[in-house]
Design a protein around this motif. Structure first.
Motif, PDB file in Angstrom:
ATOM      1  N   THR A 158       0.820  -1.216   0.000  1.00 50.35           N
ATOM      2  CA  THR A 158       0.000   0.000   0.000  1.00 50.35           C
ATOM      3  C   THR A 158       0.851   1.262   0.000  1.00 50.35           C
ATOM      4  OG1 THR A 158      -0.148  -0.064   2.423  1.00 50.35           O
ATOM      5  CG2 THR A 158      -1.925  -1.125   1.192  1.00 50.35           C
ATOM      6  N   ARG A 191      -9.845  -1.559   1.878  1.00 50.07           N
ATOM      7  CA  ARG A 191      -8.581  -2.108   1.382  1.00 50.07           C
ATOM      8  C   ARG A 191      -8.706  -2.835   0.048  1.00 50.07           C
ATOM      9  NH1 ARG A 191      -4.876  -3.214  -0.933  1.00 50.07           N
ATOM     10  NH2 ARG A 191      -2.922  -4.194  -0.296  1.00 50.07           N
ATOM     11  N   VAL A 241      -5.896   3.147  -2.069  1.00 47.44           N
ATOM     12  CA  VAL A 241      -5.919   3.464  -0.634  1.00 47.44           C
ATOM     13  C   VAL A 241      -4.917   4.573  -0.333  1.00 47.44           C
ATOM     14  CG1 VAL A 241      -5.328   2.569   1.658  1.00 47.44           C
ATOM     15  CG2 VAL A 241      -6.741   1.192   0.122  1.00 47.44           C
ATOM     16  N   TRP A 242      -3.698   4.428  -0.853  1.00 46.06           N
ATOM     17  CA  TRP A 242      -2.644   5.414  -0.578  1.00 46.06           C
ATOM     18  C   TRP A 242      -2.981   6.762  -1.210  1.00 46.06           C
ATOM     19  CZ3 TRP A 242       0.756   8.171  -3.713  1.00 46.06           C
ATOM     20  CH2 TRP A 242       1.797   8.838  -3.043  1.00 46.06           C
ATOM     21  N   SER A 278     -10.342   7.889   3.708  1.00 45.14           N
ATOM     22  CA  SER A 278     -10.024   6.485   3.973  1.00 45.14           C
ATOM     23  C   SER A 278     -10.875   5.589   3.077  1.00 45.14           C
ATOM     24  CB  SER A 278     -10.286   6.155   5.446  1.00 45.14           C
ATOM     25  OG  SER A 278     -10.043   4.795   5.709  1.00 45.14           O
ATOM     26  N   TYR A 280      -5.873   8.136  -2.067  1.00 41.35           N
ATOM     27  CA  TYR A 280      -6.960   8.850  -1.392  1.00 41.35           C
ATOM     28  C   TYR A 280      -6.600   9.211   0.044  1.00 41.35           C
ATOM     29  CZ  TYR A 280     -10.790   9.622  -4.550  1.00 41.35           C
ATOM     30  OH  TYR A 280     -11.587  10.147  -5.538  1.00 41.35           O
ATOM     31  N   ARG A 281      -5.709   8.427   0.659  1.00 40.11           N
ATOM     32  CA  ARG A 281      -5.256   8.809   2.004  1.00 40.11           C
ATOM     33  C   ARG A 281      -4.531  10.145   1.965  1.00 40.11           C
ATOM     34  NH1 ARG A 281      -1.484   4.701   3.664  1.00 40.11           N
ATOM     35  NH2 ARG A 281      -3.288   3.355   3.949  1.00 40.11           N
ATOM     36  N   GLN A 282      -3.796  10.405   0.877  1.00 45.09           N
ATOM     37  CA  GLN A 282      -3.106  11.691   0.739  1.00 45.09           C
ATOM     38  C   GLN A 282      -4.117  12.834   0.622  1.00 45.09           C
ATOM     39  OE1 GLN A 282       0.115  10.917   1.326  1.00 45.09           O
ATOM     40  NE2 GLN A 282      -0.809   8.873   1.147  1.00 45.09           N
TER      41      GLN A 282
END
Length: 328
Positions: free
Chosen positions: A237, A261, A249-250, A258, A252-254
């Motif tokens: 990830t 998975r 995931v990564w 959230s 959109y986390r930026q």
């Protein structure tokens, strides 16, 4: 001549690496080899998503089990304190002789004083009865919590077993694909690699021209673009490597969001819209089981982590079947 060269190469590779898997196309053409490799990568990706799902569930269960075990420990402490308190009262009664109240009244030199004490004792007995009821209730609750903790532990072990099984499947499929690719000549392998590459970052629209995308969607696209060129590693990830859903995931986390998975869960992480209305930042899942996913980057392109051995890149949005667009 081409087939003869390939056959000779395959024989050499079989000696060095083991026999080509039975799933390989017996025609032995480079086209058949590529088709088989593509199928193995697709099957490995499905197994990867199964691994991700089981691993995510195991992570959740570990947290829930830890909380349940803490609750059991606290419940046991409460039970121990209540047992000690009840034992102290019972001991005091035993030491007082436990004499029958009617006989004690007859023998008392001061009946009025005795009746006062008896009233206090009745209240003590009443409180003791309440305490005993509470103790019994606490015991039942503790038993239920222990049962639930046992169930969670069994489910965690099952999830771990599923993850291990999916991991073995992924590794077996990838090993088969590697053996097949090793059977190609250098020229055929180069041709395979060229055919597997497509659009690059320069084919994407400028970041400042993402149309109606929200600020968070634009931030997710920018993150995905920054990952172009990083390797596909199943189960990863980021930030240095990704599998397909891990890249989403990564990215959109930026952007402060959230995501689930797995790609199958990401398909339902928002509102589905027609492909013709796709906007930058939308998730695009593929195949009927949503086992692959990318992020729409505009101008008919998606950014995705394609398969092991490849790097994060952009490709046409219609690269696979059963495309579903989800707006987060």
């Amino acid at each position: 001549m081409r087939v003869t060269v390939l056959t000779a190469a395959a024989a050499t590779a079989a000696t060095a690496l083991g026999a080509v898997p039975a799933s390989a196309d017996p025609s032995g053409t480079p086209e058949a080899t590529r088709a088989t490799v593509d199928r193995l990568y697709e099957e490995a990706e499905r197994a990867t998503e199964g691994y991700n799902k089981a691993d995510e569930r195991a992570d959740t269960l570990r947290g829930t089990l830890s909380e349940a075990q803490d609750s059991v420990a606290r419940g046991q402490e409460r039970v121990n304190r209540m047992r000690d308190a009840l034992g102290s009262v019972a001991g005091a009664q035993y030491r007082s002789g436990g004499i029958d109240p009617a006989l004690a009244l007859l023998l008392s030199s001061d009946p009025d004083s005795y009746l006062d004490r008896a009233s206090v004792l009745d209240r003590v007995a009443s409180r003791q009865s309440v305490a005993l009821t509470q103790f019994q209730g606490e015991l039942r609750r503790l038993g239920q919590e222990r049962t639930e903790a046992g169930r969670l532990l069994a489910e965690l072990e099952h999830s771990r077993s599923q993850a291990a099984r999916h991991k073995r499947t992924v590794e077996r499929k990838l090993a088969e694909a590697r053996r097949l690719l090793a059977s190609l000549t250098a020229e055929e392998r180069a041709s395979f690699d060229r055919a597997s590459r497509s659009a690059r970052d320069q084919d994407l629209p400028p970041l400042g021209d993402l149309g109606p995308a929200s600020s968070r969607a634009a931030a997710a696209v920018a993150a995905a673009r920054s990952a172009i060129g990083r390797p596909y590693v199943w189960g990863a990830t980021g930030p240095s490597a990704f599998d397909c859903s891990g890249l989403m995931v990564w990215s959109y986390r930026q952007a402060g969001i959230s995501l689930p998975r797995t790609s199958s869960a990401q398909r339902y992480a928002g509102r589905q819209v027609p492909l013709s209305q796709a906007q930058p930042g939308d998730l695009v899942t593929y195949r009927d089981d949503a086992s692959h996913v990318g992020i729409y980057a505009g101008d008919g392109q998606v950014i995705h982590a394609p398969y092991p051995g490849a790097r994060v890149r952009s490709d046409p949005v219609g690269m696979m079947s059963h495309a579903t667009v989800t707006r987060v």
